[in-house]
Design a protein around this motif. Structure first.
Motif, PDB file in Angstrom:
ATOM      1  N   ASP A 148       0.864  -1.182   0.000  1.00  0.00           N
ATOM      2  CA  ASP A 148       0.000   0.000   0.000  1.00  0.00           C
ATOM      3  C   ASP A 148       0.898   1.228   0.000  1.00  0.00           C
ATOM      4  O   ASP A 148       1.352   1.669   1.051  1.00  0.00           O
ATOM      5  CB  ASP A 148      -0.897  -0.022   1.246  1.00  0.00           C
ATOM      6  CG  ASP A 148      -1.947   1.062   1.210  1.00  0.00           C
ATOM      7  OD1 ASP A 148      -2.028   1.777   0.199  1.00  0.00           O
ATOM      8  OD2 ASP A 148      -2.686   1.190   2.196  1.00  0.00           O
ATOM      9  N   ASP A 149       1.171   1.767  -1.148  1.00  0.00           N
ATOM     10  CA  ASP A 149       2.087   2.893  -1.263  1.00  0.00           C
ATOM     11  C   ASP A 149       1.332   4.212  -1.094  1.00  0.00           C
ATOM     12  O   ASP A 149       1.250   5.022  -1.996  1.00  0.00           O
ATOM     13  CB  ASP A 149       2.814   2.842  -2.604  1.00  0.00           C
ATOM     14  CG  ASP A 149       4.072   3.675  -2.600  1.00  0.00           C
ATOM     15  OD1 ASP A 149       4.498   4.071  -1.503  1.00  0.00           O
ATOM     16  OD2 ASP A 149       4.616   3.937  -3.686  1.00  0.00           O
ATOM     17  N   LEU A 150       0.735   4.417   0.080  1.00  0.00           N
ATOM     18  CA  LEU A 150      -0.055   5.623   0.355  1.00  0.00           C
ATOM     19  C   LEU A 150       0.727   6.651   1.159  1.00  0.00           C
ATOM     20  O   LEU A 150       0.160   7.636   1.614  1.00  0.00           O
ATOM     21  CB  LEU A 150      -1.334   5.256   1.113  1.00  0.00           C
ATOM     22  CG  LEU A 150      -2.344   4.408   0.337  1.00  0.00           C
ATOM     23  CD1 LEU A 150      -3.487   4.013   1.241  1.00  0.00           C
ATOM     24  CD2 LEU A 150      -2.856   5.183  -0.854  1.00  0.00           C
ATOM     25  N   ASP A 151       2.005   6.428   1.361  1.00  0.00           N
ATOM     26  CA  ASP A 151       2.832   7.345   2.160  1.00  0.00           C
ATOM     27  C   ASP A 151       2.233   7.610   3.538  1.00  0.00           C
ATOM     28  O   ASP A 151       2.143   8.738   3.998  1.00  0.00           O
ATOM     29  CB  ASP A 151       3.065   8.660   1.421  1.00  0.00           C
ATOM     30  CG  ASP A 151       3.876   8.467   0.161  1.00  0.00           C
ATOM     31  OD1 ASP A 151       4.759   7.576   0.173  1.00  0.00           O
ATOM     32  OD2 ASP A 151       3.625   9.181  -0.828  1.00  0.00           O
ATOM     33  N   ASN A 152       1.780   6.555   4.186  1.00  0.00           N
ATOM     34  CA  ASN A 152       1.262   6.594   5.560  1.00  0.00           C
ATOM     35  C   ASN A 152      -0.038   7.363   5.726  1.00  0.00           C
ATOM     36  O   ASN A 152      -0.403   7.713   6.837  1.00  0.00           O
ATOM     37  CB  ASN A 152       2.310   7.136   6.532  1.00  0.00           C
ATOM     38  CG  ASN A 152       3.518   6.241   6.603  1.00  0.00           C
ATOM     39  OD1 ASN A 152       3.384   5.028   6.691  1.00  0.00           O
ATOM     40  ND2 ASN A 152       4.687   6.824   6.547  1.00  0.00           N
ATOM     41  N   SER A 153      -0.744   7.681   4.666  1.00  0.00           N
ATOM     42  CA  SER A 153      -2.049   8.332   4.846  1.00  0.00           C
ATOM     43  C   SER A 153      -3.116   7.250   5.042  1.00  0.00           C
ATOM     44  O   SER A 153      -3.026   6.154   4.494  1.00  0.00           O
ATOM     45  CB  SER A 153      -2.385   9.205   3.635  1.00  0.00           C
ATOM     46  OG  SER A 153      -2.490   8.408   2.478  1.00  0.00           O
ATOM     47  N   VAL A 154      -4.110   7.558   5.827  1.00  0.00           N
ATOM     48  CA  VAL A 154      -5.166   6.599   6.158  1.00  0.00           C
ATOM     49  C   VAL A 154      -6.255   6.675   5.097  1.00  0.00           C
ATOM     50  O   VAL A 154      -6.692   7.764   4.716  1.00  0.00           O
ATOM     51  CB  VAL A 154      -5.759   6.893   7.554  1.00  0.00           C
ATOM     52  CG1 VAL A 154      -6.893   5.933   7.869  1.00  0.00           C
ATOM     53  CG2 VAL A 154      -4.676   6.812   8.616  1.00  0.00           C
ATOM     54  N   SER A 155      -6.689   5.524   4.630  1.00  0.00           N
ATOM     55  CA  SER A 155      -7.772   5.485   3.649  1.00  0.00           C
ATOM     56  C   SER A 155      -8.865   4.536   4.134  1.00  0.00           C
ATOM     57  O   SER A 155      -8.593   3.590   4.872  1.00  0.00           O
ATOM     58  CB  SER A 155      -7.251   5.033   2.284  1.00  0.00           C
ATOM     59  OG  SER A 155      -6.767   3.710   2.361  1.00  0.00           O
ATOM     60  N   VAL A 156     -10.078   4.823   3.710  1.00  0.00           N
ATOM     61  CA  VAL A 156     -11.203   3.950   4.020  1.00  0.00           C
ATOM     62  C   VAL A 156     -11.274   2.924   2.894  1.00  0.00           C
ATOM     63  O   VAL A 156     -11.586   3.251   1.756  1.00  0.00           O
ATOM     64  CB  VAL A 156     -12.525   4.739   4.130  1.00  0.00           C
ATOM     65  CG1 VAL A 156     -13.685   3.794   4.375  1.00  0.00           C
ATOM     66  CG2 VAL A 156     -12.430   5.773   5.237  1.00  0.00           C
ATOM     67  N   THR A 157     -10.956   1.693   3.217  1.00  0.00           N
ATOM     68  CA  THR A 157     -10.956   0.628   2.229  1.00  0.00           C
ATOM     69  C   THR A 157     -12.356   0.087   2.002  1.00  0.00           C
ATOM     70  O   THR A 157     -12.742  -0.235   0.890  1.00  0.00           O
ATOM     71  CB  THR A 157     -10.029  -0.522   2.696  1.00  0.00           C
ATOM     72  OG1 THR A 157      -8.743   0.023   2.945  1.00  0.00           O
ATOM     73  CG2 THR A 157      -9.936  -1.610   1.670  1.00  0.00           C
ATOM     74  N   GLU A 158     -13.132   0.021   3.078  1.00  0.00           N
ATOM     75  CA  GLU A 158     -14.473  -0.557   2.988  1.00  0.00           C
ATOM     76  C   GLU A 158     -15.341   0.065   4.074  1.00  0.00           C
ATOM     77  O   GLU A 158     -14.904   0.245   5.204  1.00  0.00           O
ATOM     78  CB  GLU A 158     -14.371  -2.077   3.193  1.00  0.00           C
ATOM     79  CG  GLU A 158     -15.630  -2.840   3.058  1.00  0.00           C
ATOM     80  CD  GLU A 158     -15.409  -4.337   3.269  1.00  0.00           C
ATOM     81  OE1 GLU A 158     -16.415  -5.057   3.252  1.00  0.00           O
ATOM     82  OE2 GLU A 158     -14.268  -4.785   3.459  1.00  0.00           O
ATOM     83  N   ALA A 159     -16.566   0.390   3.714  1.00  0.00           N
ATOM     84  CA  ALA A 159     -17.525   0.898   4.692  1.00  0.00           C
ATOM     85  C   ALA A 159     -18.916   0.507   4.226  1.00  0.00           C
ATOM     86  O   ALA A 159     -19.258   0.693   3.056  1.00  0.00           O
ATOM     87  CB  ALA A 159     -17.416   2.409   4.840  1.00  0.00           C
ATOM     88  N   TRP A 160     -19.720  -0.053   5.127  1.00  0.00           N
ATOM     89  CA  TRP A 160     -21.085  -0.419   4.771  1.00  0.00           C
ATOM     90  C   TRP A 160     -21.956  -0.530   6.011  1.00  0.00           C
ATOM     91  O   TRP A 160     -21.473  -0.604   7.137  1.00  0.00           O
ATOM     92  CB  TRP A 160     -21.134  -1.721   3.968  1.00  0.00           C
ATOM     93  CG  TRP A 160     -20.394  -2.884   4.557  1.00  0.00           C
ATOM     94  CD1 TRP A 160     -19.126  -3.276   4.268  1.00  0.00           C
ATOM     95  CD2 TRP A 160     -20.870  -3.806   5.545  1.00  0.00           C
ATOM     96  NE1 TRP A 160     -18.782  -4.376   5.003  1.00  0.00           N
ATOM     97  CE2 TRP A 160     -19.844  -4.728   5.795  1.00  0.00           C
ATOM     98  CE3 TRP A 160     -22.054  -3.947   6.248  1.00  0.00           C
ATOM     99  CZ2 TRP A 160     -19.971  -5.774   6.702  1.00  0.00           C
ATOM    100  CZ3 TRP A 160     -22.192  -4.988   7.154  1.00  0.00           C
ATOM    101  CH2 TRP A 160     -21.153  -5.888   7.374  1.00  0.00           C
ATOM    102  N   TYR A 161     -23.241  -0.513   5.782  1.00  0.00           N
ATOM    103  CA  TYR A 161     -24.234  -0.714   6.836  1.00  0.00           C
ATOM    104  C   TYR A 161     -25.247  -1.728   6.319  1.00  0.00           C
ATOM    105  O   TYR A 161     -25.776  -1.576   5.218  1.00  0.00           O
ATOM    106  CB  TYR A 161     -24.948   0.600   7.197  1.00  0.00           C
ATOM    107  CG  TYR A 161     -25.995   0.421   8.263  1.00  0.00           C
ATOM    108  CD1 TYR A 161     -25.634   0.357   9.599  1.00  0.00           C
ATOM    109  CD2 TYR A 161     -27.340   0.295   7.939  1.00  0.00           C
ATOM    110  CE1 TYR A 161     -26.572   0.173  10.586  1.00  0.00           C
ATOM    111  CE2 TYR A 161     -28.292   0.109   8.929  1.00  0.00           C
ATOM    112  CZ  TYR A 161     -27.907   0.049  10.251  1.00  0.00           C
ATOM    113  OH  TYR A 161     -28.843  -0.132  11.227  1.00  0.00           O
ATOM    114  N   GLY A 162     -25.480  -2.746   7.085  1.00  0.00           N
ATOM    115  CA  GLY A 162     -26.457  -3.763   6.704  1.00  0.00           C
ATOM    116  C   GLY A 162     -27.610  -3.770   7.682  1.00  0.00           C
ATOM    117  O   GLY A 162     -27.432  -3.570   8.883  1.00  0.00           O
TER     118      GLY A 162
END
Length: 169
Positions: A148-162
């Motif tokens: 994950d070459d994001l330079d240590n930034s946080v990303s939301v990979t998955e988000a859902w509500y069931g």
């Protein structure tokens, strides 16, 4: 006999008369002291009731916080990868055929919250640094999915509500 009876009444009269101060009504000073003591006890009672009220409010607040975190699951994971390749063929190399070694890491955080028996929320956060040897190779698919070459930034990979729907026929 009457004389004897009279003498007993006389003796009892003297005894009761001498004990009269013990059974007498309290003086004004004693009443004032008792009123002061009652007032002091009432003030202590008010303070204790206030403390009890504060403790009840604190308990209610903690119960609300507990309700928020009830059903919450937190998972964390970290992956550290060191890769090497022989005779790399990437376009970014100074010359093709070099041997390359590279490292990467990724960190995953997952939060899952159940809402009674009707819903479930999920969010997956990911961060990392380093592409591994992927940028050194020209291939059809990735050799390291977790790079994950994001330079240590946080990303939301998955988000859902069931939500659970119950249909009764």
């Amino acid at each position: 006999m009457l004389k004897r009876l009279f003498s007993w009444f006389f003796v009892f009269g003297i005894v009761f008369y001498s004990c009269a101060p013990v059974f007498a009504k309290t003086t004004e000073e004693e009443i004032a002291e008792l009123k002061e003591k009652i007032s002091a006890l009432e003030q202590k009672l008010v303070k204790q009731e206030a403390k009890l009220g504060e403790q009840e409010e604190l308990k209610d607040g903690l119960d609300k916080i507990k309700d928020i975190f009830d059903g919450l699951t937190i998972r964390a994971g970290a992956t550290f990868i060191m890769q090497g390749t022989n005779n790399a063929n990437g376009d970014d190399l100074s010359k093709n055929g070099e041997d390359v070694t590279d490292a990467s890491y990724s960190i995953d955080l997952e939060f899952e919250k159940a809402f009674d028996d009707y819903g479930l929320a999920f969010i997956h956060l990911e961060t990392g640094d380093g592409a591994g040897v992927e940028d050194e190779l020209r291939v059809f698919s990735n050799v390291n999915r977790d790079a994950d070459d994001l330079d240590n930034s946080v990303s939301v990979t998955e988000a859902w509500y069931g939500i659970t729907l119950r249909i009764y026929l």
